[in-house]
Design a protein around this motif. Sequence first.
Motif, PDB file in Angstrom:
ATOM      1  N   MET A  38       0.829  -1.205   0.000  1.00  0.00           N
ATOM      2  CA  MET A  38       0.000   0.000   0.000  1.00  0.00           C
ATOM      3  C   MET A  38       0.866   1.259   0.000  1.00  0.00           C
ATOM      4  O   MET A  38       0.460   2.291  -0.502  1.00  0.00           O
ATOM      5  N   ARG A  39       2.074   1.154   0.565  1.00  0.00           N
ATOM      6  CA  ARG A  39       2.977   2.324   0.545  1.00  0.00           C
ATOM      7  C   ARG A  39       3.402   2.649  -0.875  1.00  0.00           C
ATOM      8  O   ARG A  39       3.618   3.790  -1.221  1.00  0.00           O
ATOM      9  N   ARG A  40       3.559   1.621  -1.704  1.00  0.00           N
ATOM     10  CA  ARG A  40       3.962   1.813  -3.097  1.00  0.00           C
ATOM     11  C   ARG A  40       2.882   1.238  -4.011  1.00  0.00           C
ATOM     12  O   ARG A  40       3.171   0.486  -4.931  1.00  0.00           O
ATOM     13  N   SER A  41       1.648   1.630  -3.730  1.00  0.00           N
ATOM     14  CA  SER A  41       0.511   1.036  -4.427  1.00  0.00           C
ATOM     15  C   SER A  41       0.552   1.260  -5.940  1.00  0.00           C
ATOM     16  O   SER A  41       0.189   0.378  -6.705  1.00  0.00           O
ATOM     17  N   GLU A  42       1.034   2.428  -6.375  1.00  0.00           N
ATOM     18  CA  GLU A  42       1.091   2.690  -7.822  1.00  0.00           C
ATOM     19  C   GLU A  42       2.056   1.751  -8.540  1.00  0.00           C
ATOM     20  O   GLU A  42       1.852   1.417  -9.702  1.00  0.00           O
ATOM     21  N   ASP A  43       3.123   1.320  -7.827  1.00  0.00           N
ATOM     22  CA  ASP A  43       4.084   0.387  -8.412  1.00  0.00           C
ATOM     23  C   ASP A  43       3.649  -1.065  -8.213  1.00  0.00           C
ATOM     24  O   ASP A  43       4.313  -1.979  -8.672  1.00  0.00           O
ATOM     25  N   SER A  44       2.547  -1.257  -7.474  1.00  0.00           N
ATOM     26  CA  SER A  44       2.112  -2.598  -7.112  1.00  0.00           C
ATOM     27  C   SER A  44       1.019  -3.156  -8.002  1.00  0.00           C
ATOM     28  O   SER A  44       0.559  -4.264  -7.783  1.00  0.00           O
ATOM     29  N   ASP A  74       4.998  -7.137  -7.656  1.00  0.00           N
ATOM     30  CA  ASP A  74       5.900  -6.854  -6.543  1.00  0.00           C
ATOM     31  C   ASP A  74       6.679  -5.582  -6.877  1.00  0.00           C
ATOM     32  O   ASP A  74       7.418  -5.560  -7.870  1.00  0.00           O
ATOM     33  N   PRO A  75       6.548  -4.515  -6.074  1.00  0.00           N
ATOM     34  CA  PRO A  75       7.189  -3.247  -6.423  1.00  0.00           C
ATOM     35  C   PRO A  75       8.717  -3.284  -6.367  1.00  0.00           C
ATOM     36  O   PRO A  75       9.380  -2.516  -7.056  1.00  0.00           O
ATOM     37  N   GLU A  76       9.274  -4.200  -5.565  1.00  0.00           N
ATOM     38  CA  GLU A  76      10.732  -4.306  -5.461  1.00  0.00           C
ATOM     39  C   GLU A  76      11.320  -5.071  -6.643  1.00  0.00           C
ATOM     40  O   GLU A  76      12.241  -4.622  -7.306  1.00  0.00           O
TER      41      GLU A  76
END
Length: 192
Positions: A38-44, A74-76
């Motif tokens: 949720m912290r990086r939802s746009e990348d998720s 996965d954003p990472e």
Amino acid sequence: MTVKKSDYESLLAEYSNSIAAIALLKQHRPYLEMIPSMRRSEDSLITIPLPIIRLMKDATTVPLSCDIGIFMCDPEWKVKTGVEIFVFIYRPQEDFSDLLSRWREIQVLLATEYEWVMPQNYKHIYSQEADEIYPLFILFSETPERVKRGLIGAALPFVVQPTFDSIEEETEESTVEIQTMLSQMDDGIDDG
């Protein structure tokens, strides 16, 4: 009021954007909770309007009958996770059986091995089939009640969006109410 093609096109354009897709998923919490970060939802998540798949058995490319494909990512590691959500926007003149048939067609197609035909900016993402597929139906306030009842009966999730005309009508009604209130306030001031 009836649903127009422009209402359908407006929502298709709106939810093709990942930020708007997140807002859509907020309306159905179980799907929102599937977002990896949720912290990086746009990348998720990745949204693909009018998606296409390639069937592995014969390398045929097939358009899907949904309106938007949403993939969790996965954003990472920038890899697609095993969750895919298929968004079906109610189309003008569509009935319950038409809407449900579009979802059933996807269930049948995705029962075999497939891979996504990814847009250019996502070509690097591993795009094999999902572990789990989920539908989400978007209806309009003007969609016939039998469609809503059918989706409830089939235990399929949906959200209801207003059409452009009903938003415009609500805005006009609010404007009239505000003008009436202001006019009444002015009359009260004039009397005093």
